[in-house]
Design a protein around this motif. Structure first.
Motif, short mmCIF file in Angstrom:
data_model
loop_
_atom_site.label_atom_id
_atom_site.label_comp_id
_atom_site.label_asym_id
_atom_site.label_seq_id
_atom_site.Cartn_x
_atom_site.Cartn_y
_atom_site.Cartn_z
N ASN A 124 0.81 -1.22 0.00
CA ASN A 124 0.00 0.00 0.00
C ASN A 124 0.84 1.28 0.00
OD1 ASN A 124 0.94 -0.21 2.59
ND2 ASN A 124 -1.04 0.01 3.59
N LYS B 73 -6.87 10.95 -13.06
CA LYS B 73 -7.10 10.54 -11.68
C LYS B 73 -6.12 11.25 -10.74
CE LYS B 73 -7.38 6.38 -8.83
NZ LYS B 73 -7.16 4.92 -8.85
N ILE C 258 -3.99 11.75 -7.62
CA ILE C 258 -3.45 10.84 -6.59
C ILE C 258 -2.58 11.60 -5.58
CG2 ILE C 258 -3.62 8.76 -7.99
CD1 ILE C 258 -0.62 9.06 -8.61
N ASP D 205 -2.10 4.91 -3.73
CA ASP D 205 -3.19 4.47 -4.60
C ASP D 205 -2.93 3.04 -5.07
OD1 ASP D 205 -4.25 4.20 -7.60
OD2 ASP D 205 -5.56 5.60 -6.52
N THR D 206 -3.85 2.15 -4.81
CA THR D 206 -3.70 0.72 -5.12
C THR D 206 -3.46 0.46 -6.61
OG1 THR D 206 -5.26 0.32 -3.33
CG2 THR D 206 -4.71 -1.55 -4.70
N GLU D 207 -4.23 1.11 -7.46
CA GLU D 207 -4.08 0.90 -8.91
C GLU D 207 -2.68 1.27 -9.39
OE1 GLU D 207 -6.09 2.32 -13.15
OE2 GLU D 207 -6.63 3.36 -11.30
#
Length: 135
Positions: A9, A66, A68, A92-94
């Motif tokens: 993470n 996006k 982040i 950010d996971t992605e």
């Protein structure tokens, strides 16, 4: 661009976003196929530093849309004699998953020109950015 995966993470992404006083790749002038002439772009030394010192939060985006992070939270920016350097701690996971798969390949930056000049070198136009607002 350097990527350090710290955990599932958290990752640290760092590196130069753009060099100063160097021509970009050749870009089309105008929109799409209707471009009349191509040009190169260069950023004058001190331009990034001036934009950062304005203190306006500068967003960090993934794939241009996006959000982040930004300079008030997880993004550090500075200009040195090479160019604009960025360091961000990403959660950010992605983005972390793409980093783990080796799918993050580089940076870009969004801006609004507040001062520029144009000149020619042979058949090629050159846009020199002298003052910008980083987005």
């Amino acid at each position: 661009m350097q990527i350090e995966i710290r955990s599932s993470n958290e990752a640290v992404i760092s590196g130069y976003v753009n060099a100063v006083e160097r021509d970009s790749r050749i870009m089309p002038k105008g929109k799409g196929a209707t471009a009349v002439r191509s040009f190169v772009e260069r950023v004058r030394a001190g331009t990034f530093d001036k934009a950062i010192k304005r203190g306006t939060p500068i967003e960090l985006r993934f794939n241009h849309d996006k959000i982040i992070g930004d300079t008030t939270s997880n993004l550090e920016l500075y200009e040195d004699n090479i160019g604009l350097y960025a360091r961000a701690i990403i959660s950010d996971t992605e983005v972390i998953e793409k980093a783990q798969r080796g799918e993050l390949r580089g940076w870009s930056f969004g801006f609004i020109s507040e001062g520029e000049s144009w000149d020619k070198e042979g058949e090629l136009d050159r846009r020199t950015l002298e003052d910008i607002d980083l987005k």
